[in-house]
Design an enzyme around this catalytic site. Sequence first.
Site, PDB file in Angstrom:
ATOM      1  N   GLY A 127       0.820  -1.216   0.000  1.00  0.00           N
ATOM      2  CA  GLY A 127       0.000   0.000   0.000  1.00  0.00           C
ATOM      3  C   GLY A 127       0.848   1.258   0.000  1.00  0.00           C
ATOM      4  N   SER A 128       0.161   2.397  -0.060  1.00  0.00           N
ATOM      5  CA  SER A 128       0.877   3.667  -0.203  1.00  0.00           C
ATOM      6  C   SER A 128       1.666   4.030   1.060  1.00  0.00           C
ATOM      7  CB  SER A 128      -0.106   4.784  -0.563  1.00  0.00           C
ATOM      8  OG  SER A 128      -1.123   4.874   0.415  1.00  0.00           O
ATOM      9  N   GLY A 150       0.244  -1.523   6.455  1.00  0.00           N
ATOM     10  CA  GLY A 150      -0.780  -0.510   6.646  1.00  0.00           C
ATOM     11  C   GLY A 150      -2.125  -1.146   6.951  1.00  0.00           C
ATOM     12  N   ALA A 151      -3.163  -0.320   6.959  1.00  0.00           N
ATOM     13  CA  ALA A 151      -4.534  -0.819   7.167  1.00  0.00           C
ATOM     14  C   ALA A 151      -5.501   0.227   6.644  1.00  0.00           C
ATOM     15  CB  ALA A 151      -4.786  -1.088   8.646  1.00  0.00           C
ATOM     16  N   ASP A 152      -6.739  -0.195   6.477  1.00  0.00           N
ATOM     17  CA  ASP A 152      -7.786   0.724   5.996  1.00  0.00           C
ATOM     18  C   ASP A 152      -8.595   1.302   7.148  1.00  0.00           C
ATOM     19  OD1 ASP A 152      -7.292   0.275   3.118  1.00  0.00           O
ATOM     20  OD2 ASP A 152      -7.788  -1.775   3.676  1.00  0.00           O
ATOM     21  N   LYS A 181      -8.297  -4.674   6.512  1.00  0.00           N
ATOM     22  CA  LYS A 181      -7.253  -4.585   5.503  1.00  0.00           C
ATOM     23  C   LYS A 181      -7.773  -5.165   4.186  1.00  0.00           C
ATOM     24  CE  LYS A 181      -3.088  -5.677   6.314  1.00  0.00           C
ATOM     25  NZ  LYS A 181      -2.797  -4.542   5.438  1.00  0.00           N
ATOM     26  N   GLY A 223      -6.034  -2.670  -0.880  1.00  0.00           N
ATOM     27  CA  GLY A 223      -5.135  -2.878  -2.024  1.00  0.00           C
ATOM     28  C   GLY A 223      -5.241  -4.288  -2.586  1.00  0.00           C
ATOM     29  N   GLU A 266      -1.120 -10.866   3.140  1.00  0.00           N
ATOM     30  CA  GLU A 266      -0.861 -10.041   4.335  1.00  0.00           C
ATOM     31  C   GLU A 266      -1.203 -10.831   5.595  1.00  0.00           C
ATOM     32  OE1 GLU A 266      -1.497  -5.653   2.328  1.00  0.00           O
ATOM     33  OE2 GLU A 266      -3.213  -6.610   3.260  1.00  0.00           O
TER      34      GLU A 266
HETATM   35  C1  5RP Z   1      -3.574  -3.718   1.062  1.00  0.00           C
HETATM   36  C2  5RP Z   1      -3.830  -3.171   2.416  1.00  0.00           C
HETATM   37  C3  5RP Z   1      -3.248  -1.847   2.728  1.00  0.00           C
HETATM   38  O1  5RP Z   1      -2.405  -1.974   3.830  1.00  0.00           O
HETATM   39  C4  5RP Z   1      -4.359  -0.893   3.039  1.00  0.00           C
HETATM   40  O2  5RP Z   1      -5.259  -0.865   1.936  1.00  0.00           O
HETATM   41  C5  5RP Z   1      -3.844   0.519   3.322  1.00  0.00           C
HETATM   42  O3  5RP Z   1      -3.304   1.059   2.162  1.00  0.00           O
HETATM   43  P1  5RP Z   1      -2.778   2.553   2.096  1.00  0.00           P
HETATM   44  O4  5RP Z   1      -1.542   2.616   2.939  1.00  0.00           O
HETATM   45  O5  5RP Z   1      -2.513   2.783   0.638  1.00  0.00           O
HETATM   46  O6  5RP Z   1      -3.871   3.446   2.613  1.00  0.00           O
HETATM   47  O7  5RP Z   1      -4.461  -3.769   3.247  1.00  0.00           O
HETATM   48  O8  5RP Z   1      -4.239  -4.921   0.852  1.00  0.00           O
END
Ligand code: 5RP
Length: 227
Positions: free
Chosen positions: A29-30, A82-84, A94, A97, A103
């Site tokens: 992720g970013s 990371g996480a959402d 999560k 992405g 993960e």
């Molecule tokens: C990917 C994930 C990412 O960690 C999550 O989507 C967070 O991404 P970002 O740092 O771009 O906000 O779970 O599968």
Amino acid sequence: MSLEVHKKLAAEAAMEYIQAGEIIGVGTGSTVNYFIELLADLKNRIDGAVSSSAESTKRMQAHGIKVYDLNEVNGIPVYVDGADELTSNLHLIKGGGGALTREKIVAAASEKFVCIADDSKIVNRLGKFPLPIETIPMARSMVARKLVKYGGQPMLREGFITDNGCTILDIQGLDIVDPLKMEREINQIPGVVTVGIFAERGADVLLAGGENGVTQINLSGPEMLTI
Ligand code: 5RP
């Protein structure tokens, strides 16, 4: 400060958890991309990394970081991802992405899971972010029908295939009162590969970047870091 700066701050704070000579678990992720940039500066001091996605593997290899297959390593001391959505009891959503299955595997193989994010993702209750569920393609309609009983609206992530050749259903409008129970129940539906609730193996520590710096949250509570 922008959201991107908050993500970078969280990634910087995660560097404190990295020890020389170790193999590091690396998410996707970013926010993790900032962490990969920082890890690249340490590439001669760490042994290498285990990656949670083709995308992160490509990025790390471009930086000259050695990427190991999980089957080649005996264990992973620290996993950074990371996480959402995150809660103060270290439960996560999560999979925004689409890398949730790998993960979850790398998180399960790791001694410590350090979750990095900007602090806008901290919530009291999970579910506002559409819950990703990786699904075997032939089962996706059946799984979607079974998921309706949880009160959400399943949407197929159009044009997206995971690194494992599967589809993703994003479930909108959930109110996840008991993350552990819902994670266990959804995992039992035939055709579900992985549900994006990380409660059974949540994070060990959250590093949340915000206007005032980085807050470190563990089960004893929040603490402002000075970095
Ligand atoms: C990917 C994930 C990412 O960690 C999550 O989507 C967070 O991404 P970002 O740092 O771009 O906000 O779970 O599968």
